[in-house]
Design a protein around this motif. Structure first.
Motif, mmCIF file in Angstrom:
data_model
loop_
_atom_site.group_PDB
_atom_site.id
_atom_site.type_symbol
_atom_site.label_atom_id
_atom_site.label_comp_id
_atom_site.label_asym_id
_atom_site.label_seq_id
_atom_site.Cartn_x
_atom_site.Cartn_y
_atom_site.Cartn_z
ATOM 1 N N SER A 169 -32.620 17.876 20.072
ATOM 2 C CA SER A 169 -32.795 17.970 21.525
ATOM 3 C C SER A 169 -34.081 18.696 21.898
ATOM 4 N N TYR A 170 -35.025 18.790 20.967
ATOM 5 C CA TYR A 170 -36.215 19.591 21.229
ATOM 6 C C TYR A 170 -37.402 19.062 20.448
ATOM 7 N N PRO A 193 -44.729 21.908 29.832
ATOM 8 C CA PRO A 193 -43.596 21.000 29.635
ATOM 9 C C PRO A 193 -44.033 19.547 29.776
ATOM 10 N N ASN A 195 -41.386 16.922 29.319
ATOM 11 C CA ASN A 195 -40.159 16.489 29.973
ATOM 12 C C ASN A 195 -39.083 17.497 29.604
ATOM 13 N N GLU A 196 -37.826 17.181 29.884
ATOM 14 C CA GLU A 196 -36.763 18.143 29.615
ATOM 15 C C GLU A 196 -36.631 18.454 28.131
ATOM 16 N N ARG A 197 -37.073 17.549 27.290
ATOM 17 C CA ARG A 197 -36.918 17.712 25.844
ATOM 18 C C ARG A 197 -38.186 18.187 25.154
ATOM 19 N N GLU A 199 -42.320 19.794 24.952
ATOM 20 C CA GLU A 199 -43.368 20.635 25.492
ATOM 21 C C GLU A 199 -44.544 20.662 24.522
#
Length: 219
Positions: A169-170, A193, A195-197, A199
């Motif tokens: 998830s990263y 960042p 997106n949410e996942r 950076e």
């Protein structure tokens, strides 16, 4: 003890790739072996009162040990003389400093001199012997978080390249474009960042403008 260069916890962390094709130029001149920092409370966001702290210390951490490199009194601000040299007991080999010991991680990074030894210089406020908070130099915006650190090197050295770390998830892409001079330097960590996942984190000695001091953290 390290204060930066950590990855967020993820499951099944997987190293996915590296590249050393970062050709950006960096003409960092360094701060010199003798450096003096002067700050007034009016230049510091959330500046502490004289009843909150009475001492400012320049500290480095190596493993579980701390080393006080310099200290000065606080009274509506401070003036701190950075030491011209740092004892070898407080320095780390460059691969250890940047956490490149892992062969897979390190292969995407080019280091001009593997004998270089480095340390951070953290500015911390104390009341007597009690730690209160850090002084941080940087800024935060909707698009990026900039942290600027003091780094001592015992010789001139360059670090370039990039690595990608990925978990379930990263995903973090780290780019290095660092040119350190012998003595004290400033180094920026710029986190953006995607997106949410994902950076992207850039480490550079080309310092962006707009940084300000805060007693605490820009978060």
């Amino acid at each position: 003890m390290k204060k930066i260069f950590y990855l967020l916890p993820v499951l099944a962390m997987l190293f996915t790739g590296c590249s050393d094709d970062n050709d950006d130029n960096d003409d960092n001149k360094g701060l010199g072996k003798s450096y003096k920092l002067e700050l007034k409370n009016s230049e510091i966001t959330d500046a502490p009162g004289n009843d909150e702290i009475n001492t400012v210390k320049l500290i480095t951490y190596k493993a579980a040990n701390s080393h006080i490199l310099a200290s000065t009194s606080w009274s509506n601000g401070f003036t701190l003389e950075f030491p011209e040299t740092v004892p070898s007991v407080a320095l780390e080999q460059i691969e250890e400093f940047f956490e490149f010991e892992d062969e897979e991680i390190g292969k995407g990074i080019t280091i001009s001199d593997h004998t270089a030894k480095l340390c951070y210089g953290w500015l911390e406020g104390y009341k007597g012997d009690v730690y209160v908070n850090d002084f941080e130099f940087g800024f935060i915006s909707a698009s990026q978080y900039v942290e600027i650190y003091y780094v001592y090197s015992d010789k001139a050295v360059k670090v370039t390249g990039s690595c990608i770390y990925e978990g379930e998830s990263y995903k973090d892409t780290e780019n290095y474009n660092i040119s350190l001079q012998a003595g004290w330097n400033q180094m920026a960590k710029i986190t953006k960042p995607v997106n949410e996942r994902e950076e992207t984190t850039n480490f550079t000695t080309s310092i962006p403008s707009g940084a300000k001091w805060i007693f605490g953290y820009w978060d």
